[in-house]
Design a protein around this motif. Structure first.
Motif, PDB file in Angstrom:
ATOM      1  N   HIS A   1       0.829  -1.200   0.000  1.00 35.61           N
ATOM      2  CA  HIS A   1       0.000   0.000   0.000  1.00 35.61           C
ATOM      3  C   HIS A   1       0.869   1.258   0.000  1.00 35.61           C
ATOM      4  N   GLU A   2       0.228   2.350  -0.401  1.00 37.98           N
ATOM      5  CA  GLU A   2       0.907   3.656  -0.405  1.00 37.98           C
ATOM      6  C   GLU A   2       1.533   3.957   0.964  1.00 37.98           C
ATOM      7  N   TYR A   3       0.771   3.732   2.029  1.00 41.71           N
ATOM      8  CA  TYR A   3       1.294   4.118   3.356  1.00 41.71           C
ATOM      9  C   TYR A   3       2.495   3.264   3.747  1.00 41.71           C
TER      10      TYR A   3
ATOM     11  N   LEU B   1       4.230  12.769  -2.228  1.00 42.63           N
ATOM     12  CA  LEU B   1       2.812  12.748  -1.844  1.00 42.63           C
ATOM     13  C   LEU B   1       2.139  11.425  -2.180  1.00 42.63           C
ATOM     14  N   ASP B   2       2.751  10.644  -3.037  1.00 39.09           N
ATOM     15  CA  ASP B   2       2.209   9.313  -3.347  1.00 39.09           C
ATOM     16  C   ASP B   2       3.416   8.397  -3.532  1.00 39.09           C
ATOM     17  N   ALA B   3       3.239   7.118  -3.289  1.00 35.27           N
ATOM     18  CA  ALA B   3       4.346   6.180  -3.450  1.00 35.27           C
ATOM     19  C   ALA B   3       3.817   4.806  -3.800  1.00 35.27           C
TER      20      ALA B   3
ATOM     21  N   HIS C   1      -4.560  -1.348  -3.780  1.00 40.16           N
ATOM     22  CA  HIS C   1      -3.399  -1.527  -4.655  1.00 40.16           C
ATOM     23  C   HIS C   1      -3.715  -1.058  -6.072  1.00 40.16           C
ATOM     24  N   ALA C   2      -4.118   0.176  -6.211  1.00 41.81           N
ATOM     25  CA  ALA C   2      -4.392   0.708  -7.547  1.00 41.81           C
ATOM     26  C   ALA C   2      -4.239   2.213  -7.498  1.00 41.81           C
ATOM     27  N   GLY C   3      -3.798   2.781  -8.598  1.00 43.52           N
ATOM     28  CA  GLY C   3      -3.686   4.228  -8.699  1.00 43.52           C
ATOM     29  C   GLY C   3      -4.957   4.814  -9.297  1.00 43.52           C
ATOM     30  N   GLY C   4      -4.916   6.100  -9.552  1.00 46.70           N
ATOM     31  CA  GLY C   4      -6.093   6.773 -10.118  1.00 46.70           C
ATOM     32  C   GLY C   4      -7.149   7.055  -9.070  1.00 46.70           C
ATOM     33  N   ARG C   5      -6.738   7.011  -7.787  1.00 45.06           N
ATOM     34  CA  ARG C   5      -7.706   7.213  -6.699  1.00 45.06           C
ATOM     35  C   ARG C   5      -8.203   8.652  -6.655  1.00 45.06           C
TER      36      ARG C   5
ATOM     37  N   ILE D   1      -4.331   8.845   6.662  1.00 43.24           N
ATOM     38  CA  ILE D   1      -4.628  10.263   6.855  1.00 43.24           C
ATOM     39  C   ILE D   1      -3.294  10.971   6.990  1.00 43.24           C
ATOM     40  N   GLU D   2      -3.095  12.019   6.206  1.00 38.54           N
ATOM     41  CA  GLU D   2      -1.824  12.745   6.316  1.00 38.54           C
ATOM     42  C   GLU D   2      -2.060  14.239   6.228  1.00 38.54           C
ATOM     43  N   GLN D   3      -1.036  14.988   6.651  1.00 35.25           N
ATOM     44  CA  GLN D   3      -1.109  16.442   6.565  1.00 35.25           C
ATOM     45  C   GLN D   3      -1.203  16.855   5.106  1.00 35.25           C
ATOM     46  N   ALA D   4      -2.058  17.813   4.833  1.00 37.04           N
ATOM     47  CA  ALA D   4      -2.167  18.313   3.458  1.00 37.04           C
ATOM     48  C   ALA D   4      -0.987  19.230   3.182  1.00 37.04           C
ATOM     49  N   SER D   5      -0.432  19.120   1.988  1.00 39.49           N
ATOM     50  CA  SER D   5       0.674  19.985   1.583  1.00 39.49           C
ATOM     51  C   SER D   5       0.136  21.129   0.733  1.00 39.49           C
ATOM     52  N   ASP D   6       0.802  22.290   0.814  1.00 40.42           N
ATOM     53  CA  ASP D   6       0.508  23.385  -0.107  1.00 40.42           C
ATOM     54  C   ASP D   6       1.358  23.160  -1.340  1.00 40.42           C
ATOM     55  N   ILE D   7       0.743  22.649  -2.365  1.00 35.27           N
ATOM     56  CA  ILE D   7       1.528  22.234  -3.530  1.00 35.27           C
ATOM     57  C   ILE D   7       1.800  23.411  -4.472  1.00 35.27           C
ATOM     58  N   ALA D   8       3.095  23.627  -4.782  1.00 36.32           N
ATOM     59  CA  ALA D   8       3.440  24.637  -5.786  1.00 36.32           C
ATOM     60  C   ALA D   8       3.514  23.984  -7.171  1.00 36.32           C
ATOM     61  N   LYS D   9       4.101  22.784  -7.219  1.00 34.40           N
ATOM     62  CA  LYS D   9       4.180  22.058  -8.499  1.00 34.40           C
ATOM     63  C   LYS D   9       4.364  20.569  -8.245  1.00 34.40           C
ATOM     64  N   GLU D  10       3.853  19.751  -9.174  1.00 33.36           N
ATOM     65  CA  GLU D  10       3.974  18.300  -9.043  1.00 33.36           C
ATOM     66  C   GLU D  10       4.902  17.729 -10.117  1.00 33.36           C
ATOM     67  N   TYR D  11       5.785  16.835  -9.692  1.00 32.16           N
ATOM     68  CA  TYR D  11       6.730  16.163 -10.601  1.00 32.16           C
ATOM     69  C   TYR D  11       6.500  14.658 -10.547  1.00 32.16           C
TER      70      TYR D  11
ATOM     71  N   ASN E   1       4.599   9.654  -7.458  1.00 34.66           N
ATOM     72  CA  ASN E   1       3.798  10.460  -8.378  1.00 34.66           C
ATOM     73  C   ASN E   1       2.536  10.956  -7.701  1.00 34.66           C
ATOM     74  N   PRO E   2       2.551  12.170  -7.213  1.00 38.91           N
ATOM     75  CA  PRO E   2       3.541  13.205  -7.476  1.00 38.91           C
ATOM     76  C   PRO E   2       4.624  13.325  -6.405  1.00 38.91           C
ATOM     77  N   LEU E   3       5.796  13.778  -6.888  1.00 40.76           N
ATOM     78  CA  LEU E   3       6.815  14.334  -6.006  1.00 40.76           C
ATOM     79  C   LEU E   3       6.510  15.829  -6.082  1.00 40.76           C
TER      80      LEU E   3
ATOM     81  N   VAL F   1       8.268  12.513   3.529  1.00 45.13           N
ATOM     82  CA  VAL F   1       6.852  12.206   3.278  1.00 45.13           C
ATOM     83  C   VAL F   1       6.017  12.977   4.299  1.00 45.13           C
ATOM     84  N   PRO F   2       4.756  13.263   3.992  1.00 42.59           N
ATOM     85  CA  PRO F   2       3.935  13.985   4.968  1.00 42.59           C
ATOM     86  C   PRO F   2       3.723  13.135   6.222  1.00 42.59           C
ATOM     87  N   LEU F   3       3.543  13.810   7.330  1.00 49.40           N
ATOM     88  CA  LEU F   3       3.239  13.133   8.591  1.00 49.40           C
ATOM     89  C   LEU F   3       1.843  12.515   8.461  1.00 49.40           C
TER      90      LEU F   3
HETATM   91  P1  ADP Z   1      -3.588   8.552  -7.106  1.00 46.82           P
HETATM   92  O1  ADP Z   1      -2.293   8.523  -7.851  1.00 46.82           O
HETATM   93  O2  ADP Z   1      -4.071   7.190  -6.731  1.00 46.82           O
HETATM   94  O3  ADP Z   1      -4.634   9.378  -7.778  1.00 46.82           O
HETATM   95  P2  ADP Z   1      -2.278  10.395  -5.230  1.00 46.82           P
HETATM   96  O4  ADP Z   1      -1.752  10.025  -3.900  1.00 46.82           O
HETATM   97  O5  ADP Z   1      -1.280  10.643  -6.297  1.00 46.82           O
HETATM   98  O6  ADP Z   1      -3.329   9.265  -5.672  1.00 46.82           O
HETATM   99  O7  ADP Z   1      -3.197  11.665  -5.038  1.00 46.82           O
HETATM  100  C1  ADP Z   1      -3.827  12.328  -6.108  1.00 46.82           C
HETATM  101  C2  ADP Z   1      -3.584  13.828  -6.011  1.00 46.82           C
HETATM  102  O8  ADP Z   1      -4.042  14.301  -4.756  1.00 46.82           O
HETATM  103  C3  ADP Z   1      -2.117  14.204  -6.076  1.00 46.82           C
HETATM  104  O9  ADP Z   1      -1.678  14.359  -7.400  1.00 46.82           O
HETATM  105  C4  ADP Z   1      -2.092  15.510  -5.296  1.00 46.82           C
HETATM  106  O10 ADP Z   1      -2.443  16.597  -6.150  1.00 46.82           O
HETATM  107  C5  ADP Z   1      -3.206  15.330  -4.275  1.00 46.82           C
HETATM  108  N1  ADP Z   1      -2.629  14.960  -2.972  1.00 46.82           N
HETATM  109  C6  ADP Z   1      -2.277  13.731  -2.538  1.00 46.82           C
HETATM  110  N2  ADP Z   1      -1.758  13.751  -1.306  1.00 46.82           N
HETATM  111  C7  ADP Z   1      -1.753  15.054  -0.926  1.00 46.82           C
HETATM  112  C8  ADP Z   1      -1.328  15.768   0.255  1.00 46.82           C
HETATM  113  N3  ADP Z   1      -0.804  15.153   1.318  1.00 46.82           N
HETATM  114  N4  ADP Z   1      -1.486  17.096   0.269  1.00 46.82           N
HETATM  115  C9  ADP Z   1      -2.022  17.753  -0.780  1.00 46.82           C
HETATM  116  N5  ADP Z   1      -2.437  17.163  -1.905  1.00 46.82           N
HETATM  117  C10 ADP Z   1      -2.307  15.813  -1.993  1.00 46.82           C
END
Ligand code: ADP
Ligand code: MG
Length: 387
Positions: free
Chosen positions: A4-6, A212-214, A50-54, A98-108, A199-201, A19-21
């Motif tokens: 799993h992701e976690y 943010l995902d692994a 066990h699947a992406g696109g959540r 459950i994790e802390q939300a990040s203020d995302i500037a850009k996703e890689y 994805n995303p870093l 990784v976020p707390l």
């Molecule tokens: P999946 O790949 O299964 O769709 P992700 O974990 O990549 O799931 O989450 C999808 C999107 O949700 C990410 O691209 C990101 O924009 C947002 N997201 C995920 N985790 C966080 C977080 N901790 N804080 C803020 N945004 C998040």
């Protein structure tokens, strides 16, 4: 094997990947407790399957209060989540993260995979994160950066800097990226992984890179020496028939046709499936009993195949070298007598002790359909499945 992701985040964290707390929860009440414990004012509630696109399917929810965390958890737990990777039936959500939300500037995007062409671990990166890398590769192939690692010298700093620069990571972000890349590479090597994908870093508003995902996939053949990884296995995410089969030392792969195949060896399985397809049928599975299969093993194989309601006929195709046709026949007779098999069973035996095997089947008085060769067997199985 997937985790799993976690679990992937907890593992990568031990290698130094930020990784976020967060914390895992199995109920809405627990989810609220986790959110309180990690504190903050915004949380992300994420379905662990066990699947992406959540994200696009409602499996990633932003919550602004403990009440919203609880609500999101309640909405997810116990429901089936359908994403483009789960198939139409979806996957049952039994745990959430459950994790802390990040203020995302850009996703890689940052991933490592074993490239079978070069037989080497290859780093794949892109400035276009958050979406499927396959999609980026189709629409903007120039935005997918690849760097192959020489196993003799490992991943070098200059390679990491080159990739980071091509991703557009500059200034303070460059050394962070190098550290993360080397950490993931170390993890892959240590743990016998086949793939690791972030994805995303993300870069947050404080100029920090955070995963943010692994996703990590491990080599099943290495699990015998990876106890820590093996313990993370979630059997609920696997086909129960495949789990039962592996417990009996059988190799079972579920497919979607109507003919159950019991064979020995992967090569013969391929040939058997080809022959079925050639005669207009479709295999329901691929079950390899391996070499030296005991009668009990063969009986177990029949039981597992029959658990699939789509199976309309069974084709047993054994070319015995190490195996013995008389043992196979004994196993089939045991199965017929104990399992109440109504599906027609076509049997083709060849090789060691074939005469004894055929004799056992014939004198059993049970309704086996015998076949002389693979072609004959496939034709009879297809006809039996349709009839
Ligand atoms: P999946 O790949 O299964 O769709 P992700 O974990 O990549 O799931 O989450 C999808 C999107 O949700 C990410 O691209 C990101 O924009 C947002 N997201 C995920 N985790 C966080 C977080 N901790 N804080 C803020 N945004 C998040
Ligand atoms: Mg993702």
């Amino acid at each position: 094997m997937n985790i799993h992701e976690y679990q992937a985040k907890e593992l990568l964290k031990t290698y130094g990947v930020p990784v976020p707390l967060g914390g895992v929860a199995y109920s809405d009440k627990q989810a609220a407790n986790v959110a309180e414990e990690i504190s903050g004012d915004r949380w992300v509630v994420k379905a662990q399957i066990h699947a992406g696109g959540r994200g696009k399917a409602g499996g990633v929810r932003l919550a602004h209060s403990i009440g919203e965390v609880r609500q999101a958890a309640d909405n997810m737990l116990g429901r089936r989540l359908v994403t483009h990777q789960t198939g139409p039936g979806g996957s049952l959500v039994q745990r959430i993260w459950i994790e802390q939300a990040s203020d995302i500037a850009k996703e890689y995007y940052l991933g490592f995979v074993i490239d079978r062409g070069s037989q080497r671990i290859t780093m794949i990166a892109s400035s276009e994160g958050g979406m499927d890398i396959e999609e980026v590769n189709r629409t903007h192939p120039e935005k997918v950066i690849k760097e192959t690692v020489d196993p003799a010298i490992g991943l070098r700093d200059f390679q990491c800097r080159k990739v980071a620069a091509a991703m557009g990571l500059r200034g303070k972000l460059m050394p962070q990226a190098v550290k993360i890349m080397k950490a993931i590479y170390r993890c892959i090597r240590d743990k016998d992984a086949l793939l690791a994908e972030i994805n995303p870093l993300a870069v947050n508003k404080n100029d920090q890179l955070v995963a943010l995902d692994a996703k990590i996939t491990f080599d099943d053949n290495a699990l015998y020496r990876q106890h820590q990884i093996n313990e993370m296995r979630d059997f609920d995410e696997e086909d129960p028939k495949e789990v039962e089969a592996s417990g009996h030392g059988l190799n079972y792969i579920a497919l979607d046709g109507s003919i159950g195949c019991i064979v020995n060896g992967a090569g013969l399985a391929m040939a058997t499936m080809d022959a079925i397809t050639l005669h207009g049928g479709r295999p329901a599975n691929f079950l390899d009993v391996g070499g030296g299969a005991s009668p009990e093993k063969v009986t177990n194989a029949c039981r597992i195949v029959l658990q699939d309601p789509n199976v309309k006929a069974i084709l047993v195709n054994i070319f015995a070298g190490i195996n013995r046709c008389d043992w196979i026949a004994k196993g089939l007779i045991q199965a017929m007598e104990s399992l109440n098999i109504t599906a027609p069973m076509v049997v083709r035996l060849a090789g060691t002790n074939v005469e004894a095997g055929r004799e056992l089947l014939e004198s059993s008085g049970l309704s086996f359909i015998t076949a002389q060769n693979l072609d004959d067997a496939a034709a009879k199985a297809v006809a039996a499945a349709q009839g």
